[in-house]
Scaffold this motif. Sequence first.
Motif, PDB file in Angstrom:
ATOM      1  N   VAL A  43       0.897  -0.959  -0.177  1.00  0.00           N
ATOM      2  CA  VAL A  43      -0.523   0.298  -0.290  1.00  0.00           C
ATOM      3  C   VAL A  43       0.884   1.393   0.512  1.00  0.00           C
ATOM      4  O   VAL A  43       1.793   1.111   1.357  1.00  0.00           O
ATOM      5  CB  VAL A  43      -0.614  -0.397   0.989  1.00  0.00           C
ATOM      6  CG1 VAL A  43      -1.774   1.026   1.294  1.00  0.00           C
ATOM      7  CG2 VAL A  43      -1.954  -1.359   1.431  1.00  0.00           C
ATOM      8  N   ILE A  44       0.576   1.924  -0.646  1.00  0.00           N
ATOM      9  CA  ILE A  44       1.530   3.663  -1.266  1.00  0.00           C
ATOM     10  C   ILE A  44       0.553   4.243  -1.627  1.00  0.00           C
ATOM     11  O   ILE A  44      -0.406   4.233  -1.781  1.00  0.00           O
ATOM     12  CB  ILE A  44       2.643   3.518  -2.333  1.00  0.00           C
ATOM     13  CG1 ILE A  44       3.163   2.058  -2.268  1.00  0.00           C
ATOM     14  CG2 ILE A  44       3.342   4.613  -2.370  1.00  0.00           C
ATOM     15  CD1 ILE A  44       4.096   1.137  -3.440  1.00  0.00           C
ATOM     16  N   ASN A  45       1.144   5.386  -0.669  1.00  0.00           N
ATOM     17  CA  ASN A  45       0.339   7.308  -0.579  1.00  0.00           C
ATOM     18  C   ASN A  45       1.055   7.501  -1.405  1.00  0.00           C
ATOM     19  O   ASN A  45       1.809   7.932  -1.261  1.00  0.00           O
ATOM     20  CB  ASN A  45      -0.130   7.363   1.252  1.00  0.00           C
ATOM     21  CG  ASN A  45      -1.002   8.870   0.970  1.00  0.00           C
ATOM     22  OD1 ASN A  45      -1.918   8.439  -0.169  1.00  0.00           O
ATOM     23  ND2 ASN A  45      -0.530   9.859   1.950  1.00  0.00           N
ATOM     24  N   PRO A  47       0.532  11.118  -2.162  1.00  0.00           N
ATOM     25  CA  PRO A  47      -0.328  12.401  -1.406  1.00  0.00           C
ATOM     26  C   PRO A  47      -0.438  13.307  -2.792  1.00  0.00           C
ATOM     27  O   PRO A  47      -1.139  14.960  -2.629  1.00  0.00           O
ATOM     28  CB  PRO A  47       0.402  12.638   0.044  1.00  0.00           C
ATOM     29  CG  PRO A  47       1.577  11.827  -0.193  1.00  0.00           C
ATOM     30  CD  PRO A  47       1.238  11.239  -1.446  1.00  0.00           C
ATOM     31  N   PRO A  75      -5.977  12.782  -4.129  1.00  0.00           N
ATOM     32  CA  PRO A  75      -4.983  12.452  -3.396  1.00  0.00           C
ATOM     33  C   PRO A  75      -5.504  10.569  -3.493  1.00  0.00           C
ATOM     34  O   PRO A  75      -6.645  10.499  -3.486  1.00  0.00           O
ATOM     35  CB  PRO A  75      -4.791  12.504  -1.951  1.00  0.00           C
ATOM     36  CG  PRO A  75      -5.659  13.873  -1.473  1.00  0.00           C
ATOM     37  CD  PRO A  75      -6.336  13.924  -2.700  1.00  0.00           C
ATOM     38  N   THR A  76      -4.305   9.690  -4.102  1.00  0.00           N
ATOM     39  CA  THR A  76      -4.184   8.076  -4.476  1.00  0.00           C
ATOM     40  C   THR A  76      -3.801   7.726  -3.621  1.00  0.00           C
ATOM     41  O   THR A  76      -2.596   7.476  -3.181  1.00  0.00           O
ATOM     42  CB  THR A  76      -4.310   7.826  -5.791  1.00  0.00           C
ATOM     43  OG1 THR A  76      -5.440   9.344  -6.632  1.00  0.00           O
ATOM     44  CG2 THR A  76      -4.696   7.038  -6.629  1.00  0.00           C
ATOM     45  N   ILE A  77      -4.055   6.568  -3.164  1.00  0.00           N
ATOM     46  CA  ILE A  77      -3.777   5.117  -2.801  1.00  0.00           C
ATOM     47  C   ILE A  77      -3.681   4.524  -3.294  1.00  0.00           C
ATOM     48  O   ILE A  77      -4.271   3.724  -4.599  1.00  0.00           O
ATOM     49  CB  ILE A  77      -4.446   4.036  -1.556  1.00  0.00           C
ATOM     50  CG1 ILE A  77      -4.773   5.820  -0.589  1.00  0.00           C
ATOM     51  CG2 ILE A  77      -3.525   3.425  -0.872  1.00  0.00           C
ATOM     52  CD1 ILE A  77      -6.027   5.412   0.666  1.00  0.00           C
ATOM     53  N   THR A 121      -6.017   1.179  -7.808  1.00  0.00           N
ATOM     54  CA  THR A 121      -5.903   2.562  -7.136  1.00  0.00           C
ATOM     55  C   THR A 121      -7.206   2.491  -6.093  1.00  0.00           C
ATOM     56  O   THR A 121      -7.817   2.575  -7.272  1.00  0.00           O
ATOM     57  CB  THR A 121      -5.770   3.519  -8.041  1.00  0.00           C
ATOM     58  OG1 THR A 121      -6.963   3.212  -9.776  1.00  0.00           O
ATOM     59  CG2 THR A 121      -4.344   3.503  -8.946  1.00  0.00           C
ATOM     60  N   SER A 143      -8.953   6.466  -5.011  1.00  0.00           N
ATOM     61  CA  SER A 143      -9.060   8.029  -3.995  1.00  0.00           C
ATOM     62  C   SER A 143      -9.955   8.485  -3.256  1.00  0.00           C
ATOM     63  O   SER A 143     -10.267   9.753  -3.403  1.00  0.00           O
ATOM     64  CB  SER A 143      -9.263   9.464  -5.692  1.00  0.00           C
ATOM     65  OG  SER A 143     -10.672   8.770  -6.753  1.00  0.00           O
ATOM     66  N   ASP A 168     -11.437   6.727   0.796  1.00  0.00           N
ATOM     67  CA  ASP A 168     -11.133   6.119   1.602  1.00  0.00           C
ATOM     68  C   ASP A 168     -11.764   4.612   1.557  1.00  0.00           C
ATOM     69  O   ASP A 168     -13.040   4.510   1.556  1.00  0.00           O
ATOM     70  CB  ASP A 168     -12.095   6.465   3.173  1.00  0.00           C
ATOM     71  CG  ASP A 168     -11.645   6.327   4.410  1.00  0.00           C
ATOM     72  OD1 ASP A 168     -10.509   5.226   4.577  1.00  0.00           O
ATOM     73  OD2 ASP A 168     -11.971   6.550   5.538  1.00  0.00           O
ATOM     74  N   PRO A 218      -7.497  -1.474   2.874  1.00  0.00           N
ATOM     75  CA  PRO A 218      -6.826  -1.508   2.386  1.00  0.00           C
ATOM     76  C   PRO A 218      -6.658  -2.852   2.190  1.00  0.00           C
ATOM     77  O   PRO A 218      -6.925  -3.870   1.129  1.00  0.00           O
ATOM     78  CB  PRO A 218      -5.842  -1.439   2.734  1.00  0.00           C
ATOM     79  CG  PRO A 218      -6.178   0.032   3.991  1.00  0.00           C
ATOM     80  CD  PRO A 218      -7.309  -0.272   3.733  1.00  0.00           C
TER      81      PRO A 218
END
Length: 548
Positions: free
Chosen positions: A47-49, A51, A56-58, A72, A74, A76, A79
């Motif tokens: 899992v990479i944030n 920002p 903001p995308t995970i 991806t 964008s 909440d 995970p």
Amino acid sequence: MSSAVEAIYIFNQNNECILEHVYRSRPPTARTLLPLYQNHHRPRPSVINLPDFNPPTILFSLVHSNLLFLSTASFDVEPLFILEFLHRIVDIFEDFLGGPLLANKIESSYDVVAQLLGEMCDAGSVCNTEPNALRDDVVIPGWMDKLLGGVGLPGSAPSSLPAGGLKQQFQLNPSTTGPAIPWRRANVRHTSNELYVDILETLHVTLAPSGRPLAAIANGSIAFTSKISGVPDLLLTLSASGGKLGLEKAIELPVFHPCVRLARWKERPGELSFVPPDGKFVLAGYEVDLMPSVHDLRSWSNAKLQLPLTIEVAKSLGPAGTEFEVRLSIHNTFPGAASSSLAPPRPGLGSKGSGTSTPVFGSNNSSSPMLQDVVVNIPIPNTVRTVIDLRPSRGEAYFTASESVVEWRLSTKAAASPGTATLRCTIVGPLVDSDSDDLANGFQSNAGAGDYDEHRDAYQSSAPEPPKASATREQQESRDERRVQQNTPLMPSSASVSFSVKGWLASGIKVDGLIIDTRKSRGLGEGVKPYKGVKYLTVSRKGIETRC
């Protein structure tokens, strides 16, 4: 918290995007995401944030068979939900395309892959991840369809609806509404009815330099293979030493397939009641804490962990401290090992008077459990040039300079005899300017300037008196101590061992019974006697590690 998937990206081993499937929103492109993922050092996180994106995308990632799967979000999101969906994609692709999963299989079967991704997730909402249900919805073209499609001719699939329209089509094909049981295909038929249970446990044990256990965990999984006609209703019973309380203590953090009736498990721990999917699937997973109690730790023993072997490392041996020795203690005792197939069958494995039962099946049914594939790995610091004079008492050992590791392999025959096997090695440190002898002689040379610095009085014309024997011995001991201190950082700091044992589980869990409930089952047919088998396997993939 939302549970939606935005997009799926798949990259091959050359970091080329071979598939990009967008479900919703406007996620970043594959060309944009890959450099951001590669900027992180290995091992890269799952899992990479990100920002800097708007919004903001995970980024979620999974690596399997040299293929990189990215997704991806964008907003909440949970995970584990996205990561589990990526694992489901890999499992289903291997089920439909065949394993191992390769890039050329995905590229050559894109029509099937597109159908699978569309059926598994609709507009970002995960809806169907059961292989048996997907087989009723996904059309897999045969070789004739591919041949006709390659020359531009229509395949054998129907291209139009029946004369009565869509309503008549549903009447003619009721299965289009989906099976009554989502994880099992309708109208399953098998010529040979078989039921297999495979229990696999993976060991993760860490030992202190004194041998005291620091952590001991076994991760287990129960794989089930069902090849039986109709809709069977099964009851699998597990047991462990200590009865019901022992089983509850042994199986911690259990996870189950959706087919398992949780109410039955909560009411009677150890009983799994379920209608199985067709084929092979993972029925349950669990975790077992093998650590002894606090009272047992005071008088600890490796035997209490029920380990088939233990490992110890003695370093800084020899006059200069350049040698180390690895001692592998092999035990041929397996507490609670399963009986052989020659033993009388347990009554619980029968299906109410029908069927055959086999407590253990496999290539070594009549033999007791034994150690196999024993490999000891000793990581060596990168400052060591090489390791020479490898002297194993059993098996063979070699040093791999590219990986800086000593690997010691023992064959099944070499690991069959109980006792202690040893491996003694000598390290060769880096090339450095050795000036200890010069310092001992009273001066330090300066090769660059061509002169030397005096530390003693000027040379005398007469010969010096010979040193005393006690002084020479003290100088030699002092020199050896300095060498040992210099070579201490070159010694290994840990060692791990890998192995496998068939017919034995470290947790002591066993299968007590596998029963077919004929009253709840449907479509089995009269006189069906399924063949049943149980197999136990314990593996350690560098799982037993000792610190030194």
